[in-house]
Each structure stands twice: as C-alpha cells, then as structure tokens.
Design a protein around this motif. Structure first.
Motif, short mmCIF file in Angstrom:
data_model
loop_
_atom_site.label_atom_id
_atom_site.label_comp_id
_atom_site.label_asym_id
_atom_site.label_seq_id
_atom_site.Cartn_x
_atom_site.Cartn_y
_atom_site.Cartn_z
N SER A 50 9.10 -0.56 -6.85
CA SER A 50 9.20 1.06 -5.71
C SER A 50 10.27 1.48 -5.27
O SER A 50 10.62 1.84 -5.42
CB SER A 50 7.76 1.16 -5.93
N CYS A 51 10.50 -0.02 -4.76
CA CYS A 51 11.25 -0.14 -3.35
C CYS A 51 12.85 -0.23 -3.82
O CYS A 51 13.48 0.79 -3.59
CB CYS A 51 10.75 -1.33 -2.48
N ALA A 52 13.21 -1.10 -5.47
CA ALA A 52 13.94 -0.49 -5.80
C ALA A 52 14.52 0.45 -6.38
O ALA A 52 16.15 0.67 -6.32
CB ALA A 52 13.64 -1.86 -6.94
N LEU A 53 13.81 1.42 -6.98
CA LEU A 53 14.14 2.43 -7.02
C LEU A 53 13.87 3.74 -6.32
O LEU A 53 15.37 4.71 -6.25
CB LEU A 53 12.57 2.89 -7.97
N LEU A 54 13.80 3.37 -5.13
CA LEU A 54 13.88 4.30 -3.45
C LEU A 54 14.89 3.57 -3.34
O LEU A 54 15.75 5.09 -3.02
CB LEU A 54 12.76 4.09 -2.84
N ILE A 55 15.62 2.55 -3.38
CA ILE A 55 16.92 2.74 -3.10
C ILE A 55 18.28 2.85 -4.07
O ILE A 55 19.26 3.52 -2.84
CB ILE A 55 16.83 1.06 -2.41
N THR A 105 1.04 -1.59 -0.23
CA THR A 105 0.27 0.48 0.03
C THR A 105 0.67 1.50 0.67
O THR A 105 0.72 2.76 -0.41
CB THR A 105 -1.37 0.03 0.98
N ASN A 106 1.99 1.33 0.52
CA ASN A 106 2.84 2.22 1.08
C ASN A 106 4.13 1.87 0.58
O ASN A 106 5.54 2.08 1.12
CB ASN A 106 2.66 3.01 2.43
N PRO A 107 4.62 1.06 -1.10
CA PRO A 107 6.06 0.61 -1.37
C PRO A 107 6.97 1.69 -1.37
O PRO A 107 7.85 1.29 -1.14
CB PRO A 107 5.36 0.63 -2.39
N ALA A 108 6.92 2.89 -1.45
CA ALA A 108 7.92 3.87 -1.31
C ALA A 108 8.06 4.42 0.38
O ALA A 108 9.43 4.86 1.08
CB ALA A 108 7.75 5.43 -2.30
N ALA A 109 6.82 5.32 0.61
CA ALA A 109 6.45 5.91 1.80
C ALA A 109 7.48 5.64 2.99
O ALA A 109 7.54 5.84 3.90
CB ALA A 109 5.44 7.47 2.05
N THR A 110 6.61 3.79 3.52
CA THR A 110 7.07 3.44 3.87
C THR A 110 8.42 3.22 4.43
O THR A 110 8.75 3.30 5.48
CB THR A 110 5.82 2.00 4.43
N PRO A 111 8.73 2.45 3.55
CA PRO A 111 10.59 1.91 3.31
C PRO A 111 11.11 3.29 4.11
O PRO A 111 12.07 3.20 4.19
CB PRO A 111 10.62 1.51 2.47
N ALA A 112 10.93 3.99 3.08
CA ALA A 112 11.50 5.52 3.23
C ALA A 112 11.36 5.69 4.68
O ALA A 112 13.04 6.30 5.51
CB ALA A 112 11.50 6.82 2.33
N ASN A 113 10.89 6.09 5.10
CA ASN A 113 10.18 6.35 7.00
C ASN A 113 10.90 5.76 8.12
O ASN A 113 11.86 5.70 8.73
CB ASN A 113 9.47 5.70 7.26
N LYS A 114 10.85 4.36 7.22
CA LYS A 114 11.83 2.94 8.61
C LYS A 114 13.22 3.09 7.77
O LYS A 114 14.11 3.53 9.39
CB LYS A 114 11.62 1.41 8.17
N ILE A 115 13.87 3.75 6.90
CA ILE A 115 15.35 3.77 6.66
C ILE A 115 15.32 4.73 7.43
O ILE A 115 16.87 5.05 7.81
CB ILE A 115 15.29 3.78 4.83
N VAL A 116 15.18 5.85 6.98
CA VAL A 116 15.94 7.22 7.70
C VAL A 116 15.73 6.49 9.52
O VAL A 116 16.72 7.09 9.70
CB VAL A 116 14.59 8.73 7.41
N ASN A 117 14.68 7.23 9.71
CA ASN A 117 15.10 6.43 11.72
C ASN A 117 15.74 5.63 11.76
O ASN A 117 16.37 5.89 12.21
CB ASN A 117 12.98 5.55 11.45
N ALA A 118 16.17 4.22 10.98
CA ALA A 118 17.32 3.74 11.13
C ALA A 118 18.45 4.26 11.02
O ALA A 118 19.34 3.79 12.39
CB ALA A 118 17.57 1.81 10.23
#
Length: 481
Positions: free
Chosen positions: A161-166, A130-143
């Motif tokens: 989408s996640c691969a593009l973000l990373i 449902t949030n393939p970019a916003a949710t991983p970004a949030n977790k990555i920034v926090n981590a």
C-alpha cells in the motif's frame, strides 16, 4: 564447531554491512535532492506538499489505496479508509495553507529577534499497518512543506500500500518538476535491522505505531518524535445527552473497525444514567455480553497476554464468530460490549483492544468516574486523551487539570476529533504526542512545526535591567529578606 560459529558471525556481519549500504544509498540520494529543494523557495515547497496530498486525495487513487490497504493488512474497512485518506489530508492542507516554512518567518523589533525557518534534512517516517496510506501521506506532506526529504519505513503488512502511494506521489512530483528522490521508502522485505539503520542515518525520526518502534526511535541516537499507546476512555455523566453520546461513541468505536488509537476502548457511565445509556448504546448496534460470553471473547482476543491477529481490527460479527459466539454473530452487532470492574493485565478488557469491543464501567458519580479513568491509564494509555459527554463542559477543565492526558475531547466522536476535525480547533494529524505521561517528548498533535528547525538572529536592543526588589518584592513581603 568454531568454524561454524565463525562462519555465522561473518555472514551476520556481511548482512549488517549490506543493510547499512542499502540504507546509505537511499539517504545519499535523499540528501542530494533535499539540499537543492530546501533552497527552492516557498512556492516549490508548497507545490511539493500539494503534489503529495493530491496523490492520495484523488478519488480513483484513494479508492485503490483504501482497498489495497484492507486486502494486504486485513485491518479495518475500505470505505472508512477512503474517508480517512481524504479528510485527514484535506484537513492537513487547511492547517498548512498560508504557513511560511522557509526563510524569515517572524520579526520582533522590540526584542531584536528574527526567526528563520530551516529544514531538518532527511526524515525517517516510521508508519503502522493500521493506516498504511494515510499516516505516511500525512508525514510526507508535512516533511515536504518544510523543505525536507523523507524515507518511509512501512510495516511489513503495509508495504505494498505504501509502495503504491509513493508511486502516485512520484508521478505528481514529476509533474511539478521536482525530484522523486525527495520521497523514498525502504525496499522489501522490511526488516527491523533496516528500519533501525534508517533511524540512525537520518536527521529526524517520526515514529507512529508499535511501542517497540517508538522505543527504538528514541534509542536510535537521532532526534525523534514518537507517540504513546492509545487506550481511550470516555466519561458519560448524568447531564449528558445520552442519545447523542451513544451515537458518537458508536461511530467512533466502529470507524475503520477501531484501528485508530483514538477509538474508545472503555466508557465510564455515571450510575444515575447507567442503564439508560446502555440502552442507547444497544440501540446503536451494541450487544452486551454476559459473563460466559465475555470469558469466551477474552480467550479469543488474547493469547499469552497478546492481542490475537484474528480479532484485531475485524468486524464485531467476525470477532463474535472467532470467539464461538455464533448466536451473537447472527444478530449482526456493530460492536460488542463487556462490563468490567477491574484494571490491569489480569483484566485485559481494561486495555487497548484495536477492535470494535467496548468495555463498560459503572461509576457512582463524576469524581468516581474520573478515578476509574485514572486507574485505566495507570495500566495503559496515559497521556493520550479522554472523552467527556456532559452538559457541564466545565468538567472538561477539571479532567484536563487532574488526569494524565494531553487532550480532553468534549461531546464529540472521539476517534474523529482527537486528530483534528473540521468542527474543532485541533490540528489534523494521525500521530498524537502523549507527553511525559506516555514517555513522549511532546504532547501536541504531530504537525509541521516538528519538521522544522528555527534559527534566531538576535540584534542588540536598548539595555533594560529589571529591579530585583520589583521581581522579588512579593517574596520579601511574605518571608523577609
């Protein structure tokens, strides 16, 4: 026959070994990068978090991610994902700004305690379609802010989408002279076996998405934060500003085609304002279905008790067409409404729908409305949150005292407010803990504190032994010794 069985077992064992080796390789690289990174100092941690944030916030990249997310998953709409990617990340940066997350972070001379922030290590970030970019970004920034490395396990639909973000994050990390091994993801094809193995090998799991993934996280043997199911209900009382309430509920119900776990699934309206509130919702683009239309919609939305992918996170117009309600679709509804009186599996509209479909309940008064919400959450959604539209804001405390919820959202568009907004004080997050009501081990919005260990140094202080009579005096006076 025995030879075939043996061959199958050998093949399965080899596949398991291959998965373990592939995940171990990622984790080894992440550990090597993290060990150096966690001692690089606060400035390096801040720059890493900023790099990951800007990777998704920059407008051109954000637009690519938003459009690819919808193209790949078929869920939501690109304009709302674009807004979500930016605002949720900007809000997270606000929450993190100036926060010290490494070294000594607190001293209490009176207690002789010094607190030291320590990284947790390698984080497994389990993220939803449902949030393939916003949710991983949030977790990555926090981590990264806390000195950790992170490996993302995206949903299969959200992989590209996640691969593009990373890829974007790697570019920004390289600009800052930081190792790209700090942020990795499982290789395609994403499998349950690989996700489970990542959970076992990492140091912390943060899981958002299906309850199957959350349960797997808790059962992995690794410390884990997982979230509960959403199924938000909002109460509209007789004292509410009905037009304002309807606008906010409509905005929340339609944002990103209701992909958010914080989008209202039900609205419970006091009888005194039931029809006027329905009229306001209709004026905001809602279409109220009759019983025959409701039956058609139910048949389209649930197959064998499971939500149909044909209706999940689609527009109301698309859902109406799928349900054979062409006359409704021609009216270009913003959202669909159905009236309900029951709860549970035999009344599926009382549950989470992940679609712009709003279930409407009528309540005699405020107490009856609260009881309806309790019944809804007994079926699904306990622990998450409840909305209240009322001029009597003290009623919010009553709900927070009596209902099984971790948040009470007062006179706000629920899905925009629950995960933090610029007009309330909740931390920005896309992962909401639901406490023990939702079978979770936390009830706050998932934030940077969950990505830290705290070491406490205890120095000797002057001894002070309290008097037992002083502490037990009230008990002794009431009941004797």
């Amino acid at each position: 026959m025995n030879v075939r069985a043996t061959s199958t077992e050998v093949m399965g064992e080899q596949q398991d070994a291959d998965v373990r080796h592939a995940v171990a390789t990622l984790v080894e690289r992440a550990r090597a990068a993290q060990r150096e990174f966690e001692n690089a100092g606060q400035e390096a941690l801040d720059m890493a978090a900023a790099a990951a944030a800007w990777a998704i916030m920059e407008p051109a990249r954000n637009r690519q991610l938003a459009e690819l997310s919808v193209e790949d998953t078929g869920l939501g709409n690109a304009d709302d994902k674009f807004r979500k990617n930016f605002r949720k990340t900007l809000g997270l940066l606000r929450d993190l700004h100036g926060q010290k997350t490494t070294g000594v972070i607190a001293r209490d001379a009176s207690k002789g305690i010094v607190e030291i922030a320590r990284a947790v290590g390698v984080v497994a970030a389990i993220t939803p379609s449902t949030n393939p970019a916003a949710t991983p970004a949030n977790k990555i920034v926090n981590a990264l802010k806390c000195g950790n490395a992170v490996i993302v396990a995206p949903s299969p639909k959200g992989y590209s989408s996640c691969a593009l973000l990373i890829g974007f994050i790697h570019t920004q990390l390289a600009k800052a002279g930081l190792s790209t091994d700090l942020v990795q993801m499982l290789p395609a094809p994403i499998s349950k076996a690989a996700t489970a193995e990542l959970m076992r090998q990492c140091d912390l799991v943060v899981a958002t998405g299906s309850q199957a993934n959350v349960r797997m996280a808790y059962a992995s043997g690794t410390p884990a934060f997982g979230v509960g199911a959403g199924n938000v209900a909002s109460l509209v009382t007789a004292s509410a500003d009905l037009r304002d309430a309807a606008r906010k509920i409509a905005r929340s119900k339609t944002f990103d085609n209701a992909t958010s776990c914080s989008s209202e699934n039900s609205v419970v309206i006091e009888e005194a304002v039931y029809q006027p509130m329905l009229d306001e919702l209709i004026s905001c683009g809602g279409v109220l279905l009759d019983e025959a239309q409701k039956a058609k919609l139910q048949a389209a939305m649930w197959h064998d008790g499971k939500l149909s992918a044909q209706c999940t996170a689609r527009s109301a117009q698309t859902i109406a067409r799928v349900a054979g309600l062409d006359d409704v679709a021609m009216r270009e509804p913003a959202f669909l409404m159905v009236e309900e009186t029951g709860f549970g599996a035999t009344h599926p509209f009382s549950g989470e729908k992940l679609a712009p479909v709003l279930t409407v309940y009528r309540a005699r008064n405020f107490d009856a409305a609260a009881e309806i919400v309790r019944n809804i959450y007994a079926y699904m959604g306990a622990g998450h949150s409840v909305g209240l539209h009322s001029a009597d804001t003290a009623q919010a405390v009553q709900l927070g005292t009596t209902l099984p919820v971790a948040r009470v959202i007062v006179n706000q568009a629920h899905c925009l407010a629950t995960g933090g907004n610029f007009d309330n004080g909740l931390p920005f997050s896309l992962s909401m803990g639901c406490g023990t009501w939702g079978r979770n081990n936390f009830s706050s919005n998932l934030g940077f504190h969950q990505y830290l260990n705290i070491t406490r140094v205890a120095y000797p202080i002057e001894e002070h032994v309290p008097d037992a009579d002083a502490l037990l005096g009230d008990f002794f006076r009431r009941y004797g010794r």
